[in-house]
Write a protein that holds these residues in place. Structure first.
Motif, PDB file in Angstrom:
ATOM      1  N   GLN A 267      -4.819 -49.536   7.575  1.00  0.00           N
ATOM      2  CA  GLN A 267      -5.958 -48.628   7.604  1.00  0.00           C
ATOM      3  C   GLN A 267      -7.259 -49.404   7.415  1.00  0.00           C
ATOM      4  O   GLN A 267      -7.272 -50.445   6.749  1.00  0.00           O
ATOM      5  CB  GLN A 267      -5.822 -47.584   6.488  1.00  0.00           C
ATOM      6  N   PRO A 268      -8.362 -48.922   7.995  1.00  0.00           N
ATOM      7  CA  PRO A 268      -9.648 -49.589   7.761  1.00  0.00           C
ATOM      8  C   PRO A 268     -10.044 -49.459   6.300  1.00  0.00           C
ATOM      9  O   PRO A 268      -9.616 -48.511   5.621  1.00  0.00           O
ATOM     10  CB  PRO A 268     -10.613 -48.828   8.671  1.00  0.00           C
ATOM     11  N   PRO A 269     -10.843 -50.387   5.802  1.00  0.00           N
ATOM     12  CA  PRO A 269     -11.225 -50.316   4.393  1.00  0.00           C
ATOM     13  C   PRO A 269     -12.057 -49.071   4.107  1.00  0.00           C
ATOM     14  O   PRO A 269     -12.851 -48.635   4.938  1.00  0.00           O
ATOM     15  CB  PRO A 269     -12.038 -51.594   4.180  1.00  0.00           C
ATOM     16  N   ARG A 270     -11.864 -48.522   2.931  1.00  0.00           N
ATOM     17  CA  ARG A 270     -12.630 -47.349   2.517  1.00  0.00           C
ATOM     18  C   ARG A 270     -13.978 -47.796   1.968  1.00  0.00           C
ATOM     19  O   ARG A 270     -14.115 -48.897   1.453  1.00  0.00           O
ATOM     20  CB  ARG A 270     -11.864 -46.570   1.437  1.00  0.00           C
ATOM     21  N   GLY A 271     -14.948 -46.904   2.037  1.00  0.00           N
ATOM     22  CA  GLY A 271     -16.261 -47.209   1.504  1.00  0.00           C
ATOM     23  C   GLY A 271     -17.103 -47.963   2.511  1.00  0.00           C
ATOM     24  O   GLY A 271     -16.745 -48.113   3.675  1.00  0.00           O
ATOM     25  N   GLY A 272     -18.243 -48.411   2.085  1.00  0.00           N
ATOM     26  CA  GLY A 272     -19.126 -49.148   2.978  1.00  0.00           C
ATOM     27  C   GLY A 272     -20.256 -48.273   3.488  1.00  0.00           C
ATOM     28  O   GLY A 272     -20.352 -47.080   3.199  1.00  0.00           O
ATOM     29  N   LYS A 273     -21.125 -48.877   4.281  1.00  0.00           N
ATOM     30  CA  LYS A 273     -22.332 -48.205   4.751  1.00  0.00           C
ATOM     31  C   LYS A 273     -22.023 -46.992   5.614  1.00  0.00           C
ATOM     32  O   LYS A 273     -22.637 -45.933   5.473  1.00  0.00           O
ATOM     33  CB  LYS A 273     -23.179 -49.206   5.541  1.00  0.00           C
ATOM     34  N   PHE A 274     -21.069 -47.115   6.520  1.00  0.00           N
ATOM     35  CA  PHE A 274     -20.766 -46.018   7.435  1.00  0.00           C
ATOM     36  C   PHE A 274     -20.324 -44.775   6.676  1.00  0.00           C
ATOM     37  O   PHE A 274     -20.807 -43.674   6.932  1.00  0.00           O
ATOM     38  CB  PHE A 274     -19.682 -46.458   8.430  1.00  0.00           C
ATOM     39  N   GLN A 275     -19.422 -44.936   5.717  1.00  0.00           N
ATOM     40  CA  GLN A 275     -18.939 -43.787   4.962  1.00  0.00           C
ATOM     41  C   GLN A 275     -20.042 -43.202   4.094  1.00  0.00           C
ATOM     42  O   GLN A 275     -20.120 -41.988   3.926  1.00  0.00           O
ATOM     43  CB  GLN A 275     -17.729 -44.170   4.096  1.00  0.00           C
TER      44      GLN A 275
END
Length: 57
Positions: free
Chosen positions: A31-39
């Motif tokens: 799965q793609p990592p959770r969090g970050g700018k997009f989320q």
């Protein structure tokens, strides 16, 4: 000898089996990592173009 794994119910239909196998395959994918700018932008309901001010007129 049966070809059903231990977690498969005995009265499972072919459609249910296909769905179970499909869900297991999806769950096994990385799965793609959770969090970050997009989320964070999506959580704050910021429009997609706001992060690129040069795209506006």
């Amino acid at each position: 000898m049966t070809d059903q794994p231990d977690d498969a119910p005995a009265n499972e239909t072919p459609v249910q089996r296909a769905l179970r196998l499909k869900q297991a395959k999806i769950a096994a994918k990385p799965q793609p990592p959770r969090g970050g700018k997009f989320q964070r932008e999506q959580a704050a309901r910021i429009a997609a173009g706001k992060s690129k001010p040069w795209m506006s007129r």
